[in-house]
Design an enzyme around this catalytic site. Structure first.
Site, PDB file in Angstrom:
ATOM      1  N   ASP A   1       0.846  -1.202   0.000  1.00 35.89           N
ATOM      2  CA  ASP A   1       0.000   0.000   0.000  1.00 35.89           C
ATOM      3  C   ASP A   1       0.882   1.253   0.000  1.00 35.89           C
ATOM      4  O   ASP A   1       1.569   1.518   0.982  1.00 35.89           O
ATOM      5  CB  ASP A   1      -0.905  -0.030   1.239  1.00 35.89           C
ATOM      6  CG  ASP A   1      -2.008   1.013   1.165  1.00 35.89           C
ATOM      7  OD1 ASP A   1      -1.964   1.852   0.251  1.00 35.89           O
ATOM      8  OD2 ASP A   1      -2.918   0.977   2.021  1.00 35.89           O
TER       9      ASP A   1
ATOM     10  N   HIS B   1      -0.457   4.205  -0.160  1.00 36.67           N
ATOM     11  CA  HIS B   1      -1.270   5.094   0.700  1.00 36.67           C
ATOM     12  C   HIS B   1      -1.264   6.545   0.220  1.00 36.67           C
ATOM     13  O   HIS B   1      -1.433   7.470   1.025  1.00 36.67           O
ATOM     14  CB  HIS B   1      -0.740   5.015   2.148  1.00 36.67           C
ATOM     15  CG  HIS B   1      -1.829   4.970   3.191  1.00 36.67           C
ATOM     16  ND1 HIS B   1      -2.060   5.996   4.068  1.00 36.67           N
ATOM     17  CD2 HIS B   1      -2.726   4.004   3.503  1.00 36.67           C
ATOM     18  CE1 HIS B   1      -3.056   5.674   4.881  1.00 36.67           C
ATOM     19  NE2 HIS B   1      -3.480   4.472   4.552  1.00 36.67           N
TER      20      HIS B   1
ATOM     21  N   GLU C   1      -1.124  -0.513  -4.118  1.00 34.27           N
ATOM     22  CA  GLU C   1      -2.367   0.225  -3.847  1.00 34.27           C
ATOM     23  C   GLU C   1      -2.112   1.729  -3.733  1.00 34.27           C
ATOM     24  O   GLU C   1      -1.106   2.136  -3.160  1.00 34.27           O
ATOM     25  CB  GLU C   1      -2.908  -0.343  -2.535  1.00 34.27           C
ATOM     26  CG  GLU C   1      -4.103   0.341  -1.961  1.00 34.27           C
ATOM     27  CD  GLU C   1      -4.653  -0.487  -0.784  1.00 34.27           C
ATOM     28  OE1 GLU C   1      -4.550  -1.737  -0.800  1.00 34.27           O
ATOM     29  OE2 GLU C   1      -5.164   0.131   0.157  1.00 34.27           O
TER      30      GLU C   1
ATOM     31  N   ASP D   1     -14.936   0.746  -0.947  1.00 35.00           N
ATOM     32  CA  ASP D   1     -15.195   0.375   0.443  1.00 35.00           C
ATOM     33  C   ASP D   1     -16.710   0.295   0.608  1.00 35.00           C
ATOM     34  O   ASP D   1     -17.423   1.244   0.261  1.00 35.00           O
ATOM     35  CB  ASP D   1     -14.588   1.438   1.363  1.00 35.00           C
ATOM     36  CG  ASP D   1     -14.685   1.077   2.833  1.00 35.00           C
ATOM     37  OD1 ASP D   1     -15.803   0.696   3.269  1.00 35.00           O
ATOM     38  OD2 ASP D   1     -13.680   1.185   3.545  1.00 35.00           O
TER      39      ASP D   1
ATOM     40  N   GLU E   1     -10.214   3.150  -2.384  1.00 29.04           N
ATOM     41  CA  GLU E   1     -10.798   3.331  -1.055  1.00 29.04           C
ATOM     42  C   GLU E   1     -11.277   4.764  -0.845  1.00 29.04           C
ATOM     43  O   GLU E   1     -12.108   5.017   0.016  1.00 29.04           O
ATOM     44  CB  GLU E   1      -9.804   2.922   0.034  1.00 29.04           C
ATOM     45  CG  GLU E   1      -8.598   3.829   0.168  1.00 29.04           C
ATOM     46  CD  GLU E   1      -7.510   3.223   1.050  1.00 29.04           C
ATOM     47  OE1 GLU E   1      -6.963   2.169   0.684  1.00 29.04           O
ATOM     48  OE2 GLU E   1      -7.214   3.798   2.101  1.00 29.04           O
TER      49      GLU E   1
ATOM     50  N   HIS F   1     -11.925  -2.530  -0.006  1.00 26.74           N
ATOM     51  CA  HIS F   1     -11.223  -1.960   1.150  1.00 26.74           C
ATOM     52  C   HIS F   1     -12.049  -2.266   2.393  1.00 26.74           C
ATOM     53  O   HIS F   1     -13.272  -2.093   2.367  1.00 26.74           O
ATOM     54  CB  HIS F   1     -11.146  -0.448   0.921  1.00 26.74           C
ATOM     55  CG  HIS F   1     -10.496   0.356   1.994  1.00 26.74           C
ATOM     56  ND1 HIS F   1     -11.201   1.212   2.806  1.00 26.74           N
ATOM     57  CD2 HIS F   1      -9.201   0.474   2.357  1.00 26.74           C
ATOM     58  CE1 HIS F   1     -10.354   1.827   3.628  1.00 26.74           C
ATOM     59  NE2 HIS F   1      -9.133   1.398   3.374  1.00 26.74           N
TER      60      HIS F   1
END
Ligand SMILES: [Mg+2]
Length: 381
Positions: A183, A185, A209, A257, A235, A284
């Site tokens: 990830d 992020h 990700e 999500d 997400e 997510h």
């Protein structure tokens, strides 16, 4: 049947649940939350409840239209998450009313079990090896890890090497038969992401990700072609409309999500949209038991499903965990890294209402940390 009452519960570690009760005694649960903004979503649920109370809960699609579009202004994390939790609760009520799990109402199951992954933190390669060994011992066949902490706008050779060393340690610990997802992020610029992705390609990550921030989705086509690493994002996207450009950009994995992107109704549709681009669904879910239950219901009914996130043992959870608010933990007892399909009606879990009401009295005020670079300027968390 009419909706009688809608309540919300602010429960540790950082969640918000909603409970929708009907005049026939059928109760549905949902998880409408934005992590760190739970109180704002709670207020949004209260406003949307003004419309829903008195309505037939089984008209889910019509309610979804009114809740998402009926206020003129639409979209974004707060409104879409409020609708998401209410939508989950309405599907829970529908399943309990018809005596069927939600996946049956979505067209029936397409698989018998759902692969899930576990989180590993591990800032040091040695720690990482230990944590991965524990997850492999617990039966997981895939793990996800963060790539790095606060990262320079253009990664230094040391920062790049540190990401590669950690993912390499993970690959060694997992062997060629298991997967590691990484990830980013949104902590990397496109320039840094391009550089690091190229270096990671030989380690064969399942996916990387959020290689860039969601508002930089227009840069994804360049990153897709920069390396062979499959890219994932979603997400922080909230609708089919948000997913269309990133799917067209060539992402391999869509990560809506269930508690942010309009609930079961919209994520089921996002999955179908992703299928037309040959992309896989990996929802997510670093959230609570209701969001995970909703995710699994969609996973069982989605042909192009890849893998499910879940929050057992995740670093955010301090005062409560995935099982804290369930009467029976069985739906989340993973075997060989998979959740097994059940036939319990609705979302397939039984919420411990007494525990939820008690936890709400304590509440929480979870906020994500604010990070700074060494020069004092703001850094993406
Ligand atoms: Mg993420």
């Amino acid at each position: 049947m009419k909706i009688d009452r809608i309540e919300t519960f602010l429960v540790p570690p950082r969640w918000l649940f909603c409970r929708v009760e009907t005049d026939e005694g059928v109760v549905g649960w949902g998880e409408p939350v934005v992590e760190g903004r739970a109180e704002i979503v709670r207020a949004a649920v209260d406003v949307l409840a003004e419309y829903l109370v008195g309505q037939d809960p089984l008209r889910i699609q019509d309610h979804w239209q009114v809740l998402t579009k009926g206020g003129f202004y639409r979209g974004g994390p707060v409104l879409s998450s409020a609708v998401a939790g209410l939508d989950q609760a309405l599907w829970d009520i529908a399943g309990k009313t018809y005596g069927a799990p939600v996946h049956a109402l979505l067209g029936g199951p397409v698989r018998d079990r759902v692969r899930v992954y576990a989180w590993v933190g591990g800032d040091e390669p040695a720690q990482l090896t230990e944590q991965i060994a524990a997850q492999v011992e617990a039966g997981f066949t895939a793990v996800k890890m963060n790539a790095a902490g606060a990262t320079s706008p253009i990664t230094t050779p040391a920062e790049t090497a540190s990401v590669v060393a950690r993912v390499s340690a993970a690959r060694d610990a997992l062997g060629p038969g298991r997967d590691v997802a990484v990830d980013f992020h949104g902590r990397f610029t496109a320039a840094s992401a391009r550089r690091v992705l190229t270096e990671l390609a030989a380690l064969h990550p399942l996916f990387v990700e959020e290689p860039v921030l969601p508002e930089q989705g227009h840069l994804l086509p360049g990153l897709v072609t920069a390396s062979s690493v499959p890219l994932a994002t979603g997400e922080r996207l909230y609708s089919r409309g948000d997913f269309l450009p990133v799917l067209a950009a060539g992402i391999a994995v869509a990560q809506p999500d269930l508690s942010h992107a309009g609930g079961i109704s919209e994520v089921h549709r996002i999955a179908s949209l992703a299928e037309t681009y040959g992309a896989q669904l990996a929802p997510h879910c670093p959230l609570g038991p209701i969001a995970l239950a909703a995710s699994l219901q969609v996973a069982f009914a989605t042909p192009n499903f890849l893998i499910q996130e879940q929050s057992r043992g995740i670093h955010y959870n301090k005062d409560a965990d995935l099982l804290s608010y369930l009467v029976d933990p069985e739906p989340f007892r993973f075997v060989d890294g998979h959740a097994r399909r059940g036939d319990a009606p609705g979302l397939g879990i039984t919420v411990d209402e007494t525990a939820v009401r008690a936890a709400d009295r304590a509440g929480h005020s979870w906020r994500n940390p604010v990070w700074r670079h060494a020069d004092g300027s703001f850094a993406e968390w």
